[in-house]
Design a protein around this motif. Sequence first.
Motif, mmCIF file in Angstrom:
data_model
loop_
_atom_site.group_PDB
_atom_site.id
_atom_site.type_symbol
_atom_site.label_atom_id
_atom_site.label_comp_id
_atom_site.label_asym_id
_atom_site.label_seq_id
_atom_site.Cartn_x
_atom_site.Cartn_y
_atom_site.Cartn_z
ATOM 1 N N TYR A 182 0.858 -1.188 0.000
ATOM 2 C CA TYR A 182 0.000 0.000 0.000
ATOM 3 C C TYR A 182 0.893 1.236 0.000
ATOM 4 N N ARG A 183 0.452 2.283 -0.724
ATOM 5 C CA ARG A 183 1.184 3.543 -0.683
ATOM 6 C C ARG A 183 0.231 4.733 -0.818
ATOM 7 N N TYR A 184 0.653 5.830 -0.201
ATOM 8 C CA TYR A 184 -0.040 7.107 -0.330
ATOM 9 C C TYR A 184 0.933 8.078 -0.974
ATOM 10 N N SER A 185 0.473 8.801 -1.985
ATOM 11 C CA SER A 185 1.326 9.746 -2.703
ATOM 12 C C SER A 185 0.659 11.109 -2.757
ATOM 13 N N ASP A 186 1.483 12.136 -2.601
ATOM 14 C CA ASP A 186 1.008 13.514 -2.695
ATOM 15 C C ASP A 186 1.852 14.215 -3.759
ATOM 16 N N PHE A 187 1.205 14.624 -4.856
ATOM 17 C CA PHE A 187 1.911 15.240 -5.977
ATOM 18 C C PHE A 187 1.885 16.771 -5.928
ATOM 19 N N GLY A 188 1.357 17.319 -4.863
ATOM 20 C CA GLY A 188 1.361 18.770 -4.717
ATOM 21 C C GLY A 188 0.473 19.469 -5.749
ATOM 22 N N LYS A 189 0.817 20.721 -6.022
ATOM 23 C CA LYS A 189 0.018 21.532 -6.947
ATOM 24 C C LYS A 189 0.819 21.831 -8.220
ATOM 25 N N ASP A 190 0.144 21.779 -9.359
ATOM 26 C CA ASP A 190 0.741 22.132 -10.649
ATOM 27 C C ASP A 190 -0.170 23.109 -11.376
ATOM 28 N N ASN A 191 0.449 23.993 -12.169
ATOM 29 C CA ASN A 191 -0.319 24.939 -12.981
ATOM 30 C C ASN A 191 -0.623 24.343 -14.352
ATOM 31 N N PHE A 192 -1.890 24.353 -14.737
ATOM 32 C CA PHE A 192 -2.321 23.876 -16.045
ATOM 33 C C PHE A 192 -2.933 25.047 -16.814
ATOM 34 N N ALA A 197 -5.856 30.473 -19.956
ATOM 35 C CA ALA A 197 -6.019 30.731 -18.524
ATOM 36 C C ALA A 197 -5.269 29.670 -17.727
ATOM 37 N N SER A 198 -4.757 30.051 -16.580
ATOM 38 C CA SER A 198 -3.988 29.131 -15.744
ATOM 39 C C SER A 198 -4.830 28.686 -14.559
ATOM 40 N N THR A 199 -4.849 27.381 -14.314
ATOM 41 C CA THR A 199 -5.540 26.846 -13.144
ATOM 42 C C THR A 199 -4.572 25.998 -12.339
ATOM 43 N N ARG A 200 -4.640 26.152 -11.039
ATOM 44 C CA ARG A 200 -3.728 25.431 -10.154
ATOM 45 C C ARG A 200 -4.461 24.222 -9.576
ATOM 46 N N ASN A 201 -3.894 23.045 -9.808
ATOM 47 C CA ASN A 201 -4.596 21.816 -9.435
ATOM 48 C C ASN A 201 -3.670 20.895 -8.652
ATOM 49 N N ASP A 202 -4.200 20.291 -7.592
ATOM 50 C CA ASP A 202 -3.406 19.335 -6.815
ATOM 51 C C ASP A 202 -3.937 17.912 -7.006
ATOM 52 N N TYR A 203 -3.150 16.935 -6.526
ATOM 53 C CA TYR A 203 -3.538 15.547 -6.705
ATOM 54 C C TYR A 203 -2.900 14.693 -5.612
ATOM 55 N N THR A 204 -3.728 13.912 -4.903
ATOM 56 C CA THR A 204 -3.248 12.910 -3.952
ATOM 57 C C THR A 204 -3.802 11.555 -4.363
ATOM 58 N N GLU A 205 -3.061 10.512 -4.024
ATOM 59 C CA GLU A 205 -3.427 9.176 -4.503
ATOM 60 C C GLU A 205 -3.206 8.128 -3.429
ATOM 61 N N ASN A 206 -4.121 7.155 -3.366
ATOM 62 C CA ASN A 206 -3.964 5.933 -2.586
ATOM 63 C C ASN A 206 -3.868 4.767 -3.564
ATOM 64 N N ARG A 207 -3.088 3.760 -3.196
ATOM 65 C CA ARG A 207 -2.913 2.649 -4.125
ATOM 66 C C ARG A 207 -2.639 1.351 -3.364
ATOM 67 N N VAL A 208 -3.256 0.271 -3.814
ATOM 68 C CA VAL A 208 -2.963 -1.078 -3.310
ATOM 69 C C VAL A 208 -2.492 -1.916 -4.481
ATOM 70 N N MET A 209 -1.344 -2.579 -4.314
ATOM 71 C CA MET A 209 -0.750 -3.376 -5.384
ATOM 72 C C MET A 209 -0.407 -4.774 -4.861
ATOM 73 N N ALA A 210 -0.503 -5.762 -5.743
ATOM 74 C CA ALA A 210 -0.016 -7.113 -5.467
ATOM 75 C C ALA A 210 1.056 -7.430 -6.505
ATOM 76 N N GLY A 211 2.121 -8.099 -6.088
ATOM 77 C CA GLY A 211 3.222 -8.383 -7.004
ATOM 78 C C GLY A 211 3.900 -9.698 -6.728
ATOM 79 N N VAL A 212 4.627 -10.165 -7.738
ATOM 80 C CA VAL A 212 5.450 -11.376 -7.628
ATOM 81 C C VAL A 212 6.803 -11.059 -8.239
#
Length: 218
Positions: A182-192, A197-212
């Motif tokens: 499991y991981r939590y990621s915070d990508f902060g804010k970016d200007n698009f 016109a410029s808009t400032r947008n943020d993004y946070t993410e949760n993720r569950v992964m299984a691997g071999v």
Amino acid sequence: MGFIMTRKLLVCAASVAALAFASAAYAADLPAYEPAPQVSAPVSSFTWTGAYIGAQAGYSWGDTNLGRVKPKGGVFGGYAGYNYQFDASPVVVGIETDFNWANIDDKAGIAKASTDWTGATRARIGYAFDHFLVYGAGGLAYADREVKASGFGKDSKTALGWTVGGGVEYAATDNIVARVDYRYSDFGKDNFKLNGASTRNDYTENRVMAGVAYKFGW
């Protein structure tokens, strides 16, 4: 009188000799004592030290400040790293990097946010219970981000942020290791820029992964 005393002494000595002989014969007939064999507990030769490479898949869900847009979707890719287990210690440290293709998006009203790929480079520290490993991880996260608004165009960025999480691994053999992460990621804010016109947008993410993974011998 002296003769009688002498005879008594001879009879007594003979009895003692006979008793001693009988005791020795009986002892000779007894089975010899052998100590029970010492059984020592088996010592595991497994070590977490070594390089590894694997494949993973899972699910991501996140949040933005773009209205009610909450991107979510599937993620699949690969990871590689190296662990080192200290001698005679359950402590394991390592470094790992991964890269994943993603189908993460969401739309609300005229706004849409999506991610086509993600990755991270993380330091790891764990505690081994023989073939089980419980670990925590943290480091740098990166992802493709696209923001789109109907009638206003779209823009994309390579977003950088931080990530933290953990998981558990099980070494089914000396070379095959399965895990859930499991991981939590915070990508902060970016200007698009949308239609100038410029808009400032943020993004946070949760993720569950299984691997071999395949672990190489050391």
